[in-house]
Design a protein around this motif. Structure first.
Motif: not given
Length: 464
Positions: A348-349, A354, A358
């Motif tokens: 999640i980078n 992301w 989300t």
């Protein structure tokens, strides 16, 4: 067993496995055939998810464990009586500390365990992984749904039913979604300080207000040292179950420990959490019950009078949403890790990381909201799921883990004898909760239906 490379760690402190030793078995956390860019992302992710010390772990555990359920303790004391309520509250608190200690020992012996489902694989293979993974996901989603309804009830109280409860539950769901977006538990720990101050303040306001009310009345309350005269098996068991579930912080412990930079320090965290819980739950239950008496409501802040209850609900808003959001984050991390177990996306980078994260948190929150609003007896369903699942996560699974994964030497050897009886006791407690809690919850649902107390799906009335 895969060989752990000494100079590298995977995300969340997980070992990185050498290509020659990677098995075909599904392992959340595997990364292979990395490009230079992916390796840089992996190192950044490893640093991001490896910052949790024992102090922050304590705060994160407090966020997950202590919510408005603590203000349901006085009603449990009213049913059980002051003596039994105090004994059960303190006793179960120490049992919960011990079972969490066992879970931590499993994590230290098996660093590859990232979530509770991975421990299920160690105990029962692929079947255990899928079974406990399903229990894990369902329980956490139901808890997110419960907090959407709790938030709606708080808003209804603050506004004196100023709008349809569905509107407030949607607002609650959006807040929970936003707070669940930070994927690292060390980041959430910052909000944990606000959460802790919030619940202590709400409890303090309630205790002071009920004490002042009792002084103004000028006569002693009708509290009793013994169980309520009209308390049958179902009522008593529900009261006991409420106390047991208040200590059920073990479900997320593997997930939290995965981010620790020094996992052996977890013992400090569970002792601090356990003792804080014992003090908060026992003092809250005993003092408010002593002030209000048999008529105490749940949550107890409703017994503090119209104006003070509004103030207390306002103060308690942070704990409702922060404690609720962490359940979404934990289940999101588990699912996202399974979806992208061989990809840097799970860190999640990256933009894809992301976006997928989300979307996943949004889907989890929407499903939780729909379930909470669509099922008329949702709170009873949550009680059933807690009886079915939390009894395992907090009591009988840790006991089985000790016998299968932690114990060294014969069961009845001198060094194991005490632990054998302790874990057998934890197992029995879990099975009693499993059977008695499920039965009591089903009987309570039938009673509510027969009395016409069950609301309609998606009703504007608060689903309590």
């Amino acid at each position: 067993m895969a060989e752990v490379m000494k100079d590298e760690k995977g995300v969340n402190g997980s070992p990185v496995y050498s290509d020659d030793n990677i098995s075909n078995e599904e392992t959340v956390g595997q990364v292979r055939d990395l490009t230079e860019v992916e390796r840089a992302r992996m190192e950044d992710g490893a640093a991001k998810f490896n910052r949790l010390g024992w102090k922050r772990l304590t705060i994160v555990l407090i966020v997950e464990a202590i919510a408005l359920g603590s203000l349901g303790m006085p009603q449990s004391f009213a049913t059980l009586g002051m003596v039994a309520g105090t004994i059960i509250s303190v006793g179960i608190g120490f049992v919960a500390i011990y079972t969490s200690y066992v879970i931590g020992q499993v994590k230290l012996r098996h660093p590859e365990v990232q979530h509770y489902a991975d421990a299920g694989r160690l105990m029962m293979g692929k079947f255990g992984y899928e079974l406990i993974g399903g229990m894990f996901v369902l329980q956490l989603i139901l808890l997110v749904g419960s907090h959407t309804l709790t938030g709606a009830i708080a808003f209804l109280n603050l506004t004196e039913n100023g709008a349809c409860s569905i509107i407030f539950s949607v607002v609650s769901a959006i807040i929970l979604l936003l707070l669940a977006l930070p994927p690292s538990f060390s980041e959430l720990a910052i909000l944990g300080y606000i959460d802790f101050v919030s619940i202590i303040a709400a409890i303090g306001i309630t205790i002071i207000a009920t004490g002042v009310q009792r002084t103004d009345i000028g006569m002693a309350s009708d509290w009793s040292a013994w169980p309520a005269p009209n308390a049958g098996f179902v009522e008593a068991f529900i009261a006991v179950s409420n106390i047991l579930f208040a200590y059920s912080f073990a479900i997320c412990q593997f997930s939290f420990m995965e981010e620790m930079h020094t996992p052996r320090d977890y013992v400090k965290s569970i002792w601090w959490l356990g003792l804080i819980e014992i003090v908060i739950y026992t003092v809250t239950g005993a003092v408010i019950y002593a002030f209000v008496g048999q008529g105490v409501k749940s949550p107890a802040l409703l017994s503090a009078g119209p104006l003070v209850s509004k103030i207390a609900f306002g103060v308690a808003l942070p704990v409702i949403f922060i404690s609720g959001s962490i359940n979404g984050t934990v289940v999101g991390r588990y699912i996202h890790g399974r979806m992208y177990r061989d990809s840097v996306v799970r860190f999640i980078n990256t933009p894809k990381g992301w976006i997928t994260w989300t979307l996943l948190i949004s889907v989890i929150t929407i499903i939780a909201w729909i379930i909470a609003e669509a099922i008329p007896f949702f709170e009873d369903l949550l009680a059933i799921s807690s009886s079915l699942f939390v009894s395992g996560f907090s009591f009988y699974f840790p006991a089985v883990m000790w016998f299968m994964l932690v114990r060294e030497g014969p069961v009845f050897s001198k060094k194991n004898l005490l632990y054998t009886f302790m874990n057998a006791g934890c197992f029995i407690i879990g099975i009693v909760i499993l059977v008695g809690g499920t039965y009591s919850s089903i009987v309570d649902i039938m009673h509510r239906y027969s009395n016409g107390e069950v609301s309609r799906p998606f009703s504007c009335a608060a689903s309590t």
